[in-house]
Design an enzyme around this catalytic site. Structure first.
Site, short mmCIF file in Angstrom:
data_model
loop_
_atom_site.label_atom_id
_atom_site.label_comp_id
_atom_site.label_asym_id
_atom_site.label_seq_id
_atom_site.Cartn_x
_atom_site.Cartn_y
_atom_site.Cartn_z
NE ARG A 65 -3.86 -1.95 2.52
CZ ARG A 65 -3.76 -3.02 3.30
NH1 ARG A 65 -2.70 -3.17 4.07
NH2 ARG A 65 -4.69 -3.95 3.31
NE ARG A 121 4.63 11.05 3.08
CZ ARG A 121 3.37 11.42 3.33
NH1 ARG A 121 2.40 10.51 3.30
NH2 ARG A 121 3.09 12.67 3.62
CG ASP A 124 1.37 7.28 2.58
OD1 ASP A 124 0.76 6.31 3.05
OD2 ASP A 124 2.39 7.77 3.12
#
Length: 236
Positions: free
Chosen positions: A33, A181, A35
């Site tokens: 997955r 991130r 963002d």
């Protein structure tokens, strides 16, 4: 919701197209997955079909209907027990930074601009704490599932600079939500001298949820590759 724009996803676009082709069953599942706003150069998806079309025909058919910003590069048939997530050996991500005092309009959607000089050597020293099996809860604002463990294994974490481009590469068995991130956000603070390496290390082993950051913007992040056993690579 009225007035709210629906976010386009690779999965959504693929599902719209694949329903036009014969034999599709169920849903599409991705290997990792990402963002919203993150780029995927090497995403891998799994779907089931009753069709007997060969992989090359699926590639051509899907690319014919897909929008221009999405492309299928390879396909292969897998065993009935294959799972695109559980069978993955590792995932590779790369984050791009433009380290320049000047704006770069052509790169603005694909790299974060950091105008202050970055000490790449210090960033690499900070990266050493990431390698190995650790609890990466400090790099995740949440685990996504209360039953999830924060333990992951990082095989490679390194930063390099060429001209005004700084690239951070990280390879792990899997990642927590926002882990990469958050890692980049912390490393940028180290590189600009706003955080000491020792402080980064202390936070990294603290097991305190989401203390490393801030989150780097999503548009600089690329999912580069998902690695599988050799039997898959041979059929691509």
């Amino acid at each position: 919701i009225r007035g709210k724009q629906k976010v386009r996803t690779v999965q959504g676009e693929l599902e719209k197209v694949i329903k036009k082709l014969p034999g599709f069953k169920g849903k599409i599942y991705g290997a990792s997955r990402t963002d919203a706003g993150v780029h995927a150069k090497g995403q891998v998806v799994e779907f089931r079909t009753m069709s007997k079309l060969p992989p090359l025909t699926w590639i051509r058919a899907l690319n014919y209907y897909l929008p221009r910003d999405i492309a299928v590069k390879a396909a292969c048939e897998v065993d009935e027990n294959f799972n695109v997530r559980r069978n993955a050996l590792s995932r590779e991500y790369r984050y791009y930074i433009v380290n320049s005092s000047e704006r770069t309009p052509l790169r603005r959607k694909f790299a974060q601009l950091v105008p202050e000089p970055l000490d790449v050597e210090a960033m690499n020293l900070a990266c050493q704490i990431l390698i190995g099996e650790h609890d990466f809860t400090p790099f995740a604002p949440s685990l996504g599932n209360e039953r999830d463990s924060g333990v992951r294994t990082v095989y490679i974490a390194e930063t390099r600079k060429k001209s005004d481009i700084v690239a951070f590469d990280i390879i792990a068995n899997s990642f927590l939500p926002h882990q990469v991130r958050s890692t980049v956000g912390g490393l940028i603070k180290v590189g600009t001298g706003k955080m000491k390496i020792g402080t980064f290390w202390e936070m990294a082993v603290s097991k305190m949820m989401g203390v490393v950051g801030p989150l780097a913007p999503p548009y600089g992040l690329f999912m580069m590759k998902v690695n599988y056993p050799s039997f898959l690579r041979e059929q691509n």
